[in-house]
Write an enzyme that holds these catalytic residues in place. Structure first.
Site, PDB file in Angstrom:
ATOM      1  CE  LYS A  23      45.262   9.739   5.958  1.00 27.67           C
ATOM      2  NZ  LYS A  23      45.340   9.390   7.286  1.00 27.67           N
ATOM      3  CG  ASP A  68      44.216   6.260   9.134  1.00 30.16           C
ATOM      4  OD1 ASP A  68      45.234   5.764   8.863  1.00 30.16           O
ATOM      5  OD2 ASP A  68      43.852   7.091   8.331  1.00 30.16           O
TER       6      ASP A  68
END
Ligand code: ATR
Length: 266
Positions: free
Chosen positions: A66, A102
């Site tokens: 990420k 997220d």
């Protein structure tokens, strides 16, 4: 040609994203294919470029890529910049664009699925790694009145908190005497069947304890329940961040409730 997407990570075989996106595609009538790519640890950019060159439209990015995905993107959303991490790549533009869904997934699971409104609430976030960093700004934007970041290594909590106005950072021993309405576990302690060493007093009676891990009943959740808290794992966050990515790519927000119910076996 059917538009192609995938999740990229290492390991990636356990990922539920292909199943979730297939459900979303069926329910919304969108013609997409969604696969999985296990990139070598030193081969993230190469794997993304191959997928893009073969016509791939977008990728979800999971561990451990990420942060690398954030650096890879020429342009990114403000929520990706706040997280310094990207979990959603848009590959249809002239240059790769990065977003991070997220935090929005966590906030939506809390508010829409669990009925917990963040406005005015006192929130404790345990952990100061990538998972914690991704949700600080969305929790603040949703109106949390107080946000404390606590971590085993206190210096990391202080460094993360210092990036956001009004956020306090400390070690677990700095929490004595303060109770919260929401306690979010963003540590990876549950993976080794451990709980962060939070004082029991952080769990106000009837507070919500949320573990960002899913698929297991963690020692954190057991500890919270024993202290009188309502406990939730992170499965809803997983489904909601996927729905938010689907929205970014396709312009359609899928209904998450049936997918979450199926995953929970109900
Ligand atoms: P992630 O991207 O999942 O957040 P990470 O960046 O490696 O992973 O961060 C892991 C987090 O879990 C850190 O906050 C770590 O605490 P330290 O910074 O003190 O290492 C926390 N963590 C992992 N195992 C833990 C344990 N057994 N007890 C408490 N915290 C733990």
């Amino acid at each position: 040609m059917t538009d192609r997407y995938a999740v990229i990570g290492n390991p990636v075989a356990h990922s539920r994203s292909p199943w979730i996106h297939a459900e979303f595609a069926r329910a919304t009538g969108q013609a997409i294919e969604y696969g999985q790519i296990e990139a070598p640890l030193d081969g993230f950019a190469r794997a993304v470029e191959e997928f893009r060159a073969s016509g791939g439209k977008g990728l979800n990015v999971t561990l451990p890529f990420k942060e690398e995905a954030f650096r890879y993107c020429a342009d990114s959303s403000s929520r990706a910049r706040a997280a310094e991490a990207v979990n959603t790549l848009v590959l249809e533009r002239a240059a790769p664009y990065g977003d991070n869904t997220d935090g929005a997934g966590l906030v939506r699971d809390l508010e829409a699925n669990l009925g917990f409104s963040l406005g005015g609430k006192r929130v404790l976030l345990a952990g100061a790694g990538g998972a914690a960093r991704g949700v600080v700004e969305p929790l603040l934007a949703a109106g949390a009145a107080r946000l404390v970041v606590a971590n085993r290594t206190a210096t990391k909590a202080r460094a993360l908190a210092a990036r956001f106005a009004g956020v306090h950072g400390c070690g677990y021993d700095g929490l004595a005497g303060e109770a919260f309405e929401l306690v979010v576990n963003a540590t990876s302690a549950g993976l080794s069947n451990e709980a962060p060493a939070l004082p029991r007093s952080v769990f106000r009676d009837g507070c919500l304890a949320y573990d960002m891990l899913y698929g297991r009943d963690t020692p954190f959740l057991a500890m919270a329940r024993a202290a009188g808290a309502r406990a939730s794992d992170g499965l809803g966050m997983l489904v909601e961040q996927a729905a938010e990515s689907f929205l970014v790519w396709r312009g359609v927000r899928p209904d998450t409730a049936p997918v979450l119910a199926k995953l929970r076996g109900r």
